[in-house]
Design a protein around this motif. Structure first.
Motif, PDB file in Angstrom:
ATOM      1  N   ARG A   1       0.831  -1.204   0.000  1.00  0.00           N
ATOM      2  CA  ARG A   1       0.000   0.000   0.000  1.00  0.00           C
ATOM      3  C   ARG A   1       0.868   1.257   0.000  1.00  0.00           C
ATOM      4  NH1 ARG A   1      -2.974  -3.398   3.766  1.00  0.00           N
ATOM      5  NH2 ARG A   1      -5.164  -3.618   3.173  1.00  0.00           N
ATOM      6  N   GLU A   2       0.269   2.365  -0.382  1.00  0.00           N
ATOM      7  CA  GLU A   2       0.975   3.644  -0.293  1.00  0.00           C
ATOM      8  C   GLU A   2       1.288   3.961   1.171  1.00  0.00           C
ATOM      9  OE1 GLU A   2      -2.690   6.783  -0.230  1.00  0.00           O
ATOM     10  OE2 GLU A   2      -2.319   5.746  -2.111  1.00  0.00           O
ATOM     11  N   ASN A   3       2.387   4.665   1.388  1.00  0.00           N
ATOM     12  CA  ASN A   3       2.799   5.133   2.726  1.00  0.00           C
ATOM     13  C   ASN A   3       3.058   3.995   3.710  1.00  0.00           C
ATOM     14  OD1 ASN A   3       2.473   7.861   1.886  1.00  0.00           O
ATOM     15  ND2 ASN A   3       0.281   7.720   2.316  1.00  0.00           N
ATOM     16  N   GLU A   4       3.329   2.799   3.215  1.00  0.00           N
ATOM     17  CA  GLU A   4       3.596   1.653   4.086  1.00  0.00           C
ATOM     18  C   GLU A   4       4.793   0.878   3.563  1.00  0.00           C
ATOM     19  OE1 GLU A   4      -0.714   0.333   5.967  1.00  0.00           O
ATOM     20  OE2 GLU A   4       0.279  -0.955   4.518  1.00  0.00           O
ATOM     21  N   LEU A   5       5.280  -0.038   4.384  1.00  0.00           N
ATOM     22  CA  LEU A   5       6.258  -1.017   3.941  1.00  0.00           C
ATOM     23  C   LEU A   5       5.540  -2.158   3.222  1.00  0.00           C
ATOM     24  CD1 LEU A   5       8.481  -1.263   7.154  1.00  0.00           C
ATOM     25  CD2 LEU A   5       8.969   0.038   5.075  1.00  0.00           C
ATOM     26  N   LEU A   6       6.280  -2.875   2.428  1.00  0.00           N
ATOM     27  CA  LEU A   6       5.774  -4.096   1.809  1.00  0.00           C
ATOM     28  C   LEU A   6       5.284  -5.052   2.887  1.00  0.00           C
ATOM     29  CD1 LEU A   6       5.565  -6.150  -0.597  1.00  0.00           C
ATOM     30  CD2 LEU A   6       7.942  -6.752  -0.063  1.00  0.00           C
ATOM     31  N   HIS A   7       4.116  -5.675   2.665  1.00  0.00           N
ATOM     32  CA  HIS A   7       3.568  -6.674   3.581  1.00  0.00           C
ATOM     33  C   HIS A   7       3.528  -8.030   2.884  1.00  0.00           C
ATOM     34  CE1 HIS A   7       2.468  -3.228   5.904  1.00  0.00           C
ATOM     35  NE2 HIS A   7       1.612  -3.853   6.691  1.00  0.00           N
ATOM     36  N   ALA A   8       3.955  -9.084   3.605  1.00  0.00           N
ATOM     37  CA  ALA A   8       3.862 -10.459   3.114  1.00  0.00           C
ATOM     38  C   ALA A   8       3.080 -11.268   4.139  1.00  0.00           C
ATOM     39  CB  ALA A   8       5.250 -11.051   2.912  1.00  0.00           C
ATOM     40  N   TYR A   9       1.868 -11.682   3.762  1.00  0.00           N
ATOM     41  CA  TYR A   9       0.983 -12.414   4.661  1.00  0.00           C
ATOM     42  C   TYR A   9       1.054 -13.913   4.365  1.00  0.00           C
ATOM     43  CZ  TYR A   9      -1.408  -7.958   5.701  1.00  0.00           C
ATOM     44  OH  TYR A   9      -1.711  -6.680   6.085  1.00  0.00           O
ATOM     45  N   PRO A  10       1.431 -14.747   5.325  1.00  0.00           N
ATOM     46  CA  PRO A  10       1.310 -16.192   5.107  1.00  0.00           C
ATOM     47  C   PRO A  10      -0.166 -16.589   4.941  1.00  0.00           C
ATOM     48  CG  PRO A  10       2.711 -15.703   7.001  1.00  0.00           C
ATOM     49  CD  PRO A  10       2.024 -14.421   6.632  1.00  0.00           C
ATOM     50  N   PHE A  11      -0.392 -17.602   4.123  1.00  0.00           N
ATOM     51  CA  PHE A  11      -1.747 -18.106   3.900  1.00  0.00           C
ATOM     52  C   PHE A  11      -1.772 -19.556   4.365  1.00  0.00           C
ATOM     53  CE2 PHE A  11      -5.140 -19.915   1.195  1.00  0.00           C
ATOM     54  CZ  PHE A  11      -6.180 -19.078   1.585  1.00  0.00           C
ATOM     55  N   VAL A  12      -2.454 -19.817   5.483  1.00  0.00           N
ATOM     56  CA  VAL A  12      -2.395 -21.111   6.146  1.00  0.00           C
ATOM     57  C   VAL A  12      -3.813 -21.621   6.419  1.00  0.00           C
ATOM     58  CG1 VAL A  12      -1.514 -22.384   8.134  1.00  0.00           C
ATOM     59  CG2 VAL A  12      -0.221 -20.444   7.231  1.00  0.00           C
ATOM     60  N   ARG A  13      -4.092 -22.835   6.017  1.00  0.00           N
ATOM     61  CA  ARG A  13      -5.380 -23.485   6.273  1.00  0.00           C
ATOM     62  C   ARG A  13      -6.553 -22.594   5.836  1.00  0.00           C
ATOM     63  NH1 ARG A  13      -2.392 -24.610  10.973  1.00  0.00           N
ATOM     64  NH2 ARG A  13      -1.733 -26.793  11.131  1.00  0.00           N
ATOM     65  N   ARG A  14      -6.443 -22.098   4.625  1.00  0.00           N
ATOM     66  CA  ARG A  14      -7.507 -21.298   4.011  1.00  0.00           C
ATOM     67  C   ARG A  14      -7.778 -19.994   4.760  1.00  0.00           C
ATOM     68  NH1 ARG A  14     -11.080 -23.824   0.445  1.00  0.00           N
ATOM     69  NH2 ARG A  14     -12.873 -22.720   1.344  1.00  0.00           N
ATOM     70  N   ARG A  15      -6.763 -19.482   5.431  1.00  0.00           N
ATOM     71  CA  ARG A  15      -6.913 -18.191   6.097  1.00  0.00           C
ATOM     72  C   ARG A  15      -5.630 -17.374   5.931  1.00  0.00           C
ATOM     73  NH1 ARG A  15     -11.298 -19.672   5.895  1.00  0.00           N
ATOM     74  NH2 ARG A  15     -12.980 -19.624   7.448  1.00  0.00           N
TER      75      ARG A  15
END
Length: 744
Positions: free
Chosen positions: A408-422
């Protein structure tokens, strides 16, 4: 009209083409799921993408801004001998397709530079489709896309790689502005069928923008329209004849609801269902109406109509529409092999939905609520900051848990793990900050299956690209498994690799060892053009920049003193247990335990640790070393390295110091140097005080340097800590502290 064909008078010979690493990018964000991933990249790896071996190869000339994602066609058979409008070319090529705001389409050889007159690359063919719509404050408040609007959306190529479909905005003089759908033969640029003027109730060809990429599904082209103050439209056209089949209106009895998705095309599944996210507008579908502002919508072509099969609308839709927080500022992503779709917009929520039961709408407890629960979504993942998302997230099935990346703008890069359909609510964060303002990072990812993942990001470098012209762009390669590790940046060796002007919303295209990045030109003064101001001068050159692995070149190393890196502290302490089973055989008499030292010390090794077979590390201690590095210098530094040698009984061993690439450094804090400059603190590890025999223990002599890459003739610069001699640690010297000398 510009004489765009003048540079293209050279005919190219037939070339051989090798399919060894064949991959195609025929549509927006690589595939119909819009994951943004090329998982067939065999050449680029986290090990070889760095400033010494990767950089700018050449640029592809364009006659206007490039705001459509470049496409890539492997093994394209070109034969222009039957099209007298272009020079004769025959052969099979890997090709890159570039469409411009001047309404020109170029097809370039992707593997060879092909320099021509005036420094412009010679394309395989190029076709100008007609005068574009001139820019204006009515469609471009800050004049960021002046002087003209032509091909705005990402085209699409059929699976046979024979026809390129695109929409161009035309200025037809007294007849006004018109949109035309074109189908060009990829072999020679000729029209496969006559172009068709796009018409529909509610279409305002003067103001509405055709920004969303084109989608081609089961022989049908889908074309989305948006624009401030205009209703969103989705047109369906037969790909063979270009004739219109039907039109779907997002808000047929309401207002707005534009389809723009920051240029991303609607997603589609194997059953031919389309998924899109709409912008601000009227919503009343939950009470029997047909208006779908700020909604995920699932559509299907049935007979002569586009039918809404399902939808999801956030409970705070009315609030979003009131404060211009479009849900549709980004596009939806289908998760391959599942019944799941996710997406996010300007409001700080990520929604995960089932494509079988999307959830429709749950009213808020209070009308016009700014925030409220969405129990009808599989997952509603929010955050406190209200920062917009543009472009589209990336979904990658790596070697561990799948990852969802967004910037997103004005933020750091985000990496979200995706585990058990969440989606796991605790993301890993990148380290590169953006300038304040829009639009954040435009992302793509390359990998070889689940290995060698590299996240490629194009971001603004020096300004808000929504309101200012002349904003420079920067390309970054980030380790997809560890987003805190930036492998390379186009600003590290800026004189060689600098991108040019940032092209808003355009993700990079990666294929066969090359990265193709669109620009809005080469350079232009950074300036704000609020109403009624308009720019009068424009970039001297428009281009797509091609990055890739650099050919081997001789490199001279220049050693010199400098103050960009200096030893700050060092101390001895207990050595954690080193597992010799993790070391690797260096020769018949020793093991290389350098990586094992890095692991147990949790800091990069400053030296190569070679251990004689049978060594028990008797008496050895850990040396923890902290250096203070100029933060500004780290923006272009390639590495921090060391001279390191043991001394025993007055004798020095050979230098076994180690170079640590910038991507692998461990940051332990920030500080201020004596001169007032910002400093970053980096930690390293070594081994000292090992018992060699009854009379000798090893002591350490060391000195840090920072490494930069110069330009032609290519030189590596090692700027050394400016002290005379080397630092000494071991024996009676158990610590060094130069904080008072170096820091404020």
């Amino acid at each position: 009209m510009r004489n765009f064909l003048a540079p293209f008078i050279l005919a190219l010979p037939s070339l051989c083409w090798s399919p060894a690493h064949a991959v195609d990018v025929l549509t927006s964000r690589n595939n119909l799921a819009r994951t943004g991933v090329n998982d067939q990249e065999a050449r680029l790896t986290p090990a070889n993408v760095d400033a010494r071996g990767f950089g700018k190869l050449w640029t592809l000339y364009a006659d206007g801004q490039v705001v459509a994602q470049p496409l890539y066609v492997s093994g394209l058979r070109v034969d222009t001998t039957t099209n007298p409008a272009v020079p004769p070319v025959q052969g099979t090529f890997n090709a890159v397709v570039v469409a411009t705001m001047h309404n020109t389409v170029y097809v370039y050889d992707a593997d060879n530079e092909r320099p021509g007159p005036q420094g412009r690359n010679v394309p395989l063919w190029a076709v100008w489709l007609g005068q574009p719509r001139p820019g204006g404050k009515d469609i471009d408040m800050f004049s960021t896309s002046d002087p003209e609007w032509g091909i705005l959306s990402t085209p699409v190529i059929d699976a046979a790689k024979s026809v390129l479909y695109l929409v161009a905005w035309h200025d037809e003089g007294a007849q006004g502005y018109k949109y035309r759908l074109h189908a060009l033969r990829l072999k020679d640029g000729s029209h496969a069928v006559p172009p068709l003027e796009l018409q529909a109730p509610g279409l305002d060809s003067r103001r509405q923008k055709q920004r969303t990429g084109l989608t081609l599904v089961q022989g049908v082209l889908y074309i989305g329209f948006g624009g401030d103050g205009s209703r969103g439209l989705l047109m369906a056209h037969d790909a063979a004849t270009l004739q219109q089949k039907t039109v779907w209106n997002v808000t047929p009895s309401g207002n707005d609801g534009g389809l723009w998705q920051s240029g991303v095309a609607p997603a589609a599944d194997a059953q031919g269902n389309l998924y899109l996210m709409t912008g601000n507008g009227t919503f009343d579908a939950a009470t029997g109406g047909a208006n779908y502002g700020d909604s995920f919508v699932k559509l299907h072509l049935e007979g002569g109509n586009i039918v809404v099969k399902d939808y999801f609308t956030p409970c705070n839709q009315a609030f979003l529409a009131t404060v211009d927080m479009d849900l549709g500022s980004s596009g939806p992503v289908l998760i391959p092999g599942t019944d799941l779709v996710f997406g996010a917009g300007k409001h700080p929520h990520i929604f995960l939905l089932s494509t079988n039961r999307m959830g429709k709408y749950t009213p808020p407890p209070n009308a016009g609520a700014a925030d409220c629960p969405n129990p009808n979504a599989l997952q509603d993942l929010g955050q406190a900051e209200h920062h917009h998302l543009h472009g589209s997230p990336v979904y990658w099935q790596g070697s561990g848990d799948p990852q969802i990346y967004l910037w997103r703008e004005n933020e750091l890069l985000h990496a979200y793990p995706f585990v058990r359909r969440r989606i796991v609510a605790a993301p890993k964060l990148g380290v590169d900050a953006l300038p304040k303002g829009m639009p954040g990072g435009m992302l793509s990812l390359s990998s070889l299956g689940k290995r060698n993942g590299i996240l490629w990001a194009v971001t603004p470098f020096d300004g808000d690209a929504n309101q200012w012209r002349g904003v420079r762009g920067v390309v970054r390669a980030i380790d997809a498994q560890n987003v805190g590790r930036t492998l390379w940046s186009s600003e590290q060796v800026s004189a060689r690799d600098r991108l040019g002007l940032f092209a808003k919303f355009v993700p990079p295209t990666i294929a066969d060892g090359k990265v193709f990045v669109a620009t809005s030109g080469d350079t232009e003064p950074l300036q704000f053009y609020g109403p009624p101001a308009r720019p009068q001068q424009f970039p001297a050159r428009y281009q797509v920049v091609v990055y890739g692995l650099l050919p081997p070149r001789p490199t001279e190393t220049v050693n010199q003193p400098g103050k960009d890196v200096r030893l700050l502290r060092a101390a001895t302490g207990p050595l954690p247990a080193i597992d010799l089973a993790r070391c690797v055989v260096a020769d018949g008499r020793s093991l290389d335990c350098t990586d094992e030292l890095t692991r147990v010390a949790r800091a990069p090794a400053l030296e190569r640790l070679l251990v004689p077979t049978g060594n028990t590390f008797a008496g050895c201690q850990l040396a923890r070393v902290t250096v203070a590095t100029s933060t500004a210098a780290m923006q272009t530094a390639l590495a921090i390295g060391f001279y390191a040698a043991d001394v025993t009984a007055g004798q020095f061993s050979a230098d076994h110091g180690r170079r640590n690439p910038a991507a692998d450094l461990k940051v332990t804090g920030q500080a201020t140097l004596k001169g007032g400059q910002a400093a970053t603190l980096h930690e390293f590890a070594g081994v000292v005080n090992c018992t060699l025999d009854a009379n000798n223990r090893s002591e350490l002599r060391f000195k840090p340097y920072i490494e930069f890459l110069g330009t032609a003739p290519l030189k590596l610069y090692h700027d050394w800590d400016p002290i005379d001699g080397n630092h000494a640690l071991g024996g009676a010297v158990t610590q060094i502290d130069r904080s008072a000398e170096i820091l404020q």
